[in-house]
Motif scaffolding. Sequence first.
Motif: not given
Length: 373
Positions: A217-230
């Motif tokens: 649930s960390g901010a870094g994980a969210e940014r990485s997930r968002s990048l891979l999704e985009r």
Amino acid sequence: RGLSATSLGLAVALLAAGAYAEEAEVRLRVVVVLDASQSMDDQDPGHLAEVAARLLVDLATPADEVSVVRFGTEARRLGREVVRDDAARERLYSAIDEVTRTEWCTDDRVGLEAALEAMPGEAAAGERRLVIFLTDGLFDPDRSNEAYYDTEEGRAALERARGTPAFAERPCARRYGSLAPHVEGAFLQQMGRLADRLGRSGVRLYTVGLGPALTSSGAGAERSRSLLERLSSGTGGTFLSATSSDQLPVFFASIYSALVGAPVEPPREVPAETDRIEFEVLRGASRVAVIVDAESDQGLRVEARPATGGAAPAHDLRRYLAPGEGWQGYRVLSFDAPEPGGFVLTRLAGGARLRIQVIQEVGLRLALEGVPE
């Protein structure tokens, strides 16, 4: 131990690619991009990603091209072959064996750039293009790359880091974590431009995140997930999140079946005392493969033939055993232009419990179906 039940799902992959037009010189052009960072040994200690890549090569047809890329701080294409014969397969096996997990950084950009370089020109008529991009954690671009620093403050921080002895060798070590905010903006911009180029080249990008780092649930994980999704959605692909390496082959299978279409049958468990397994060949199937995964490789021999009798169809039996303790691998029994109707798989020798999966090449389908949650 044998492969997990989900591992057998990878068998759908390149076998079904035969649905593409015969006139295309290459009907399926696929690049598998594998994270070579050191942390992959923690997330995938059995090297299941490499086993999956080998099975993909074994199921390829003479009209399919497979490339293998490793990435970390830098990227390198280890092999690219149209899989016309066993010699081409052997060269790809050697390339997969070169995916050593020694890198300190996880620079997604260099991996995607290498994938793009493996896609020459425009896609020919009847050709499909696919990149499978697998990483085990948060993006961590090479902090020694000047191109990532777009502010005076960031460039000054880089110069200070260069004054330390270990920076050139280990730019992504924790002691240099203060540089990460300086490189993220330019890194994300470059990643977006790369995804656009992939889309214009007719490539579908499927990104697979492996392990707990991307599911936290960390901010870094969210940014990485968002990048891979985009990245994936911009090319018509999908981002898939795997909590363990055992899920990777079934994800790969789902990606391929979405592109080329093949009935996905769940693996069947065969007790040690059972010697006869029946299955139905669909009308219109141009090729069928039976993937056999045994708990023990000792003395296993199998054959398939029509239930009504007659000679067994011509087939090739491929076998792979992963190195290390225990048994982890597969057998592939394949045959072309089978008659529709009942078929029988017979165990001729070997007494272990088996898992089998029957993959039938029947046509083309473009909807993404059956991808596990």
